[in-house]
Enzyme design. Structure first.
Site, short mmCIF file in Angstrom:
data_model
loop_
_atom_site.label_atom_id
_atom_site.label_comp_id
_atom_site.label_asym_id
_atom_site.label_seq_id
_atom_site.Cartn_x
_atom_site.Cartn_y
_atom_site.Cartn_z
N SER A 163 0.86 -1.19 0.00
CA SER A 163 0.00 0.00 0.00
C SER A 163 0.89 1.23 0.00
O SER A 163 1.80 1.34 0.83
CB SER A 163 -0.91 0.00 1.23
N CYS A 209 -7.56 0.41 11.38
CA CYS A 209 -8.82 -0.13 10.86
C CYS A 209 -9.75 -0.57 11.99
O CYS A 209 -10.96 -0.70 11.77
CB CYS A 209 -8.54 -1.32 9.94
#
Length: 383
Positions: free
Chosen positions: A199, A323
């Site tokens: 990412s 998250c």
């Protein structure tokens, strides 16, 4: 504010933000179009793929651009599951994977696949022998992250990959490399890794862009149907500005890896020594883990209370994975490591960046000490 949450996201390189803005303004053509604007964008796309491939020491055709690691992980796991269903329906992973792997496997279980979630030891490490012992005739995929995003535990993915290939070359090996790429060299070729996720925003690139390495010979069932971009594997018009920005961040990160690792290791040692000197705090990370992540707990105290007091003093840290941090449940990772409920509920993650200095760490430790003393007094009044 002093930012100590680099495992959640990073400040993009200034050169990356400048490049992204320039590409957005000048190269807005669709790379699939046949006109000059399209051709210019197509060349940027090809060049970016080459840059990322060089940094990973793989072939450009083995790079697929995605919207980030969550998509890359889902594509690796679900794409393999749907493509190789006739080969078997058994997946092996660990109890401490990132939610984008863990919850993806949970979804597949609802659809009929079987998943083995391997335990980890008190250092957060999975046993290579247990991985091999879990392999069945219908095992088609093993997915194990390189570096844990909460504690920094480094999984022995090189040994796992080599032994898996010796045991059964048909088993696909996926590695979530998001937290490892910035500091740890890893040969995808020599480690038997077939699928590898990255990412951009974890390595000082833009958000909303990532990649998946897919070894030549591996076919993934496309999760997105459409115009057949990315060689028919991931449909959707490629985001050229973010892809170019990611390729620049990947190159800069890989080129500075050795110096970054040396610097961060020194800072981590200083940070861990300082935390040990505060009696109320319990370290959850180890010296052998990744150099940029330190996790600790204040047993009996909610993590949110400590986090906000640290923030009021001008320092940004986090609880758990970004998250999952808005959920008040105990850390699934710390529980899997055998930590008690009080420790798992009070976990704090400090993640370092290459711009931090020893002075920054010393000042943060002073804030931690003051915060603990304040919380200790509050706890005493409650009792």
């Amino acid at each position: 504010m002093k930012y100590f949450d680099h495992a959640a996201t990073t400040l993009p390189y200034e050169d990356v933000t400048t490049t992204v803005a320039e590409i957005m303004a000048r190269h807005y053509g669709n790379p699939s179009s046949l006109h000059k604007l399209g051709e210019a964008s197509s060349k940027l796309l090809s060049k970016s793929r080459e840059v990322c491939a060089k940094a990973l020491d793989v072939n450009p055709g083995e790079i697929i651009f995605t919207s980030g690691a969550t998509e890359s992980n889902n594509f690796a796991i679900k794409g393999s599951a749907f493509q190789y269903r006739s080969r078997g329906q058994h997946i092996i992973t660990t109890e401490t994977e990132h939610p984008s792997v863990y919850e993806c496997c949970k979804q597949l279980e609802q659809l009929g696949w079987q998943v083995t979630y391997l335990p980890v030891n008190t250092d957060g490490l999975v046993s290579v022998e247990e991985v091999l012992a879990a392999v069945r005739r219908d095992t088609f995929l093993v997915s194990i992250m390189h570096v844990n995003n909460e504690t920094g535990s480094i999984q022995p993915v090189e040994r796992i990959g080599k032994m898996l290939k010796e045991h059964d070359p048909r088993i696909i090996f996926h590695v979530d490399g998001v937290q490892g790429f910035t500091t740890l060299p890893l040969s995808l070729k020599e480690s038997g890794i077939d699928l590898y996720s990255l990412s951009a925003h974890k390595l000082r690139g833009p958000k909303g862009i990532g990649l998946l390495f897919v070894r030549e010979g591996i076919t993934l069932f496309p999760l997105l149907a459409g115009g057949g971009q990315e060689g028919g594997r991931r449909s959707g018009t490629e985001n050229i500005p973010l892809i170019v920005g990611m390729s620049k961040a990947v190159r800069m990160t890989s080129e500075g890896r050795r110096e970054r690792e040396t610097k961060l290791s020194t800072l981590k040692t200083k940070l861990m020594d300082g935390i040990r000197a505060i009696p109320e705090l319990e370290l959850n990370s180890t010296e052998t883990g990744a150099s940029h992540i330190v996790n600790f707990s204040f047993p009996g105290m909610k993590a949110e209370a400590m986090l906000h007091m640290i923030e009021e003093a001008g320092y940004i840290v986090s609880t758990k994975s970004a998250c999952s941090s808005k959920h008040s449940e105990p850390s699934r990772i710390l529980l899997a490591m055998g930590k008690g409920q009080e420790v798992a509920l009070s976990g704090i993650r400090i993640s370092l960046g290459e711009d931090h200095t020893e002075k920054d760490v010393e000042e943060l430790l002073a804030v931690l000490d003051l915060t603990v003393r304040k919380l200790r007094n509050l706890k005493g009044r409650e009792n």
